[in-house]
Design a protein around this motif. Structure first.
Motif, mmCIF file in Angstrom:
data_model
loop_
_atom_site.group_PDB
_atom_site.id
_atom_site.type_symbol
_atom_site.label_atom_id
_atom_site.label_comp_id
_atom_site.label_asym_id
_atom_site.label_seq_id
_atom_site.Cartn_x
_atom_site.Cartn_y
_atom_site.Cartn_z
ATOM 1 N N GLU A 8 0.788 -1.291 0.026
ATOM 2 C CA GLU A 8 -0.051 0.020 0.057
ATOM 3 C C GLU A 8 0.658 1.294 -0.088
ATOM 4 O O GLU A 8 0.287 2.248 -0.058
ATOM 5 C CB GLU A 8 -0.848 -0.197 1.208
ATOM 6 N N ARG A 9 2.300 1.060 0.014
ATOM 7 C CA ARG A 9 3.089 2.230 -0.081
ATOM 8 C C ARG A 9 4.309 1.964 -0.470
ATOM 9 O O ARG A 9 4.855 0.864 -0.292
ATOM 10 C CB ARG A 9 3.091 2.634 1.440
ATOM 11 N N ALA A 49 0.555 2.943 -9.235
ATOM 12 C CA ALA A 49 -0.364 2.894 -8.221
ATOM 13 C C ALA A 49 -1.743 2.451 -8.808
ATOM 14 O O ALA A 49 -1.843 2.830 -9.999
ATOM 15 C CB ALA A 49 -0.505 4.372 -7.533
ATOM 16 N N THR A 51 -6.093 1.197 -8.157
ATOM 17 C CA THR A 51 -7.329 0.519 -7.357
ATOM 18 C C THR A 51 -7.897 -0.083 -8.140
ATOM 19 O O THR A 51 -7.715 -0.349 -9.395
ATOM 20 C CB THR A 51 -8.340 1.884 -6.907
ATOM 21 N N HIS A 102 -1.132 -0.527 -4.047
ATOM 22 C CA HIS A 102 -2.579 -0.511 -3.947
ATOM 23 C C HIS A 102 -2.976 0.701 -3.318
ATOM 24 O O HIS A 102 -3.188 0.757 -2.008
ATOM 25 C CB HIS A 102 -2.979 -1.742 -3.196
ATOM 26 N N SER A 103 -3.296 1.691 -3.971
ATOM 27 C CA SER A 103 -3.497 3.154 -3.504
ATOM 28 C C SER A 103 -3.960 4.074 -4.649
ATOM 29 O O SER A 103 -3.297 3.830 -5.836
ATOM 30 C CB SER A 103 -2.438 3.577 -3.010
ATOM 31 N N GLN A 107 -2.150 9.591 -3.825
ATOM 32 C CA GLN A 107 -1.626 9.199 -2.563
ATOM 33 C C GLN A 107 -0.550 8.177 -2.833
ATOM 34 O O GLN A 107 0.520 8.479 -1.845
ATOM 35 C CB GLN A 107 -2.827 8.591 -1.805
ATOM 36 N N GLY A 108 -0.503 7.374 -3.799
ATOM 37 C CA GLY A 108 0.574 6.339 -3.859
ATOM 38 C C GLY A 108 1.860 7.114 -4.174
ATOM 39 O O GLY A 108 2.722 6.664 -3.782
ATOM 40 N N SER A 111 3.184 9.719 -1.332
ATOM 41 C CA SER A 111 3.712 8.861 -0.144
ATOM 42 C C SER A 111 5.280 8.413 -0.652
ATOM 43 O O SER A 111 6.038 8.242 0.474
ATOM 44 C CB SER A 111 2.745 7.657 0.305
#
Length: 156
Positions: A8-9, A49, A51, A102-103, A107-108, A111
């Motif tokens: 996730e990051r 990244a 979704t 997975h973001s 945001q991906g 971060s």
């Protein structure tokens, strides 16, 4: 086949981060990021990244079945590695790391800038707002990234 880890990051320790989604704009960003990594003598971190809304369905999923998140992640990792090999080459002259996160894209990518030296993004990705001067992901990255951001525009 090994079970794909859901990440996730993207944790990077310096280097150039580039966001890719397969669009022409992201491929221009990939080429620019590779050149920046060469000039700086650092690692190129390729971040994809995704979704469920933005990920392509793995083609080997049987009809009527729903792929797991890990199957999506594994498929996207293979696609991203193939994309990098196709557009960067097998021996790019700098270390290359692929991160499938997975973001949501903004945001991906943001971060991943905690310890990055530079973030490179295309001016527009696969979104549907063609009238925008700057795509929504690039706009969010410029506003919130914790390192310098290079937005790669097309040659006009």
């Amino acid at each position: 086949m090994r079970e794909q880890q859901l990440v996730e990051r993207a944790d990077v320790a310096g280097g150039v981060v580039v966001g890719v989604d397969g669009s022409r704009s992201s491929l221009r960003a990939l080429r620019a990021a590779l050149e920046e990594a060469r000039l700086r003598g650092c690692t190129l971190h390729v971040v994809r990244a995704w979704t469920l809304r933005t990920a392509p369905r793995p083609p080997d999923t049987p009809g009527g079945a729903v792929p797991t998140l890990q199957e999506y992640a594994g498929y996207l990792e293979r696609c991203t590695e193939e994309l990098v090999t196709e557009h960067v080459g097998p021996s790019p002259g700098v270390p290359v790391e692929v991160h499938v996160v997975h973001s949501p894209s903004p945001q991906g990518l943001i971060s991943a800038t905690d310890n990055a030296d530079l973030l490179v993004v295309g001016h527009r990705g696969r979104g549907g707002f063609s009238g925008l001067v700057l795509g929504s992901v690039a706009d969010q990255c410029v506003r919130h990234a914790r390192c310098p951001v290079l937005v790669v525009r097309p040659n006009i």
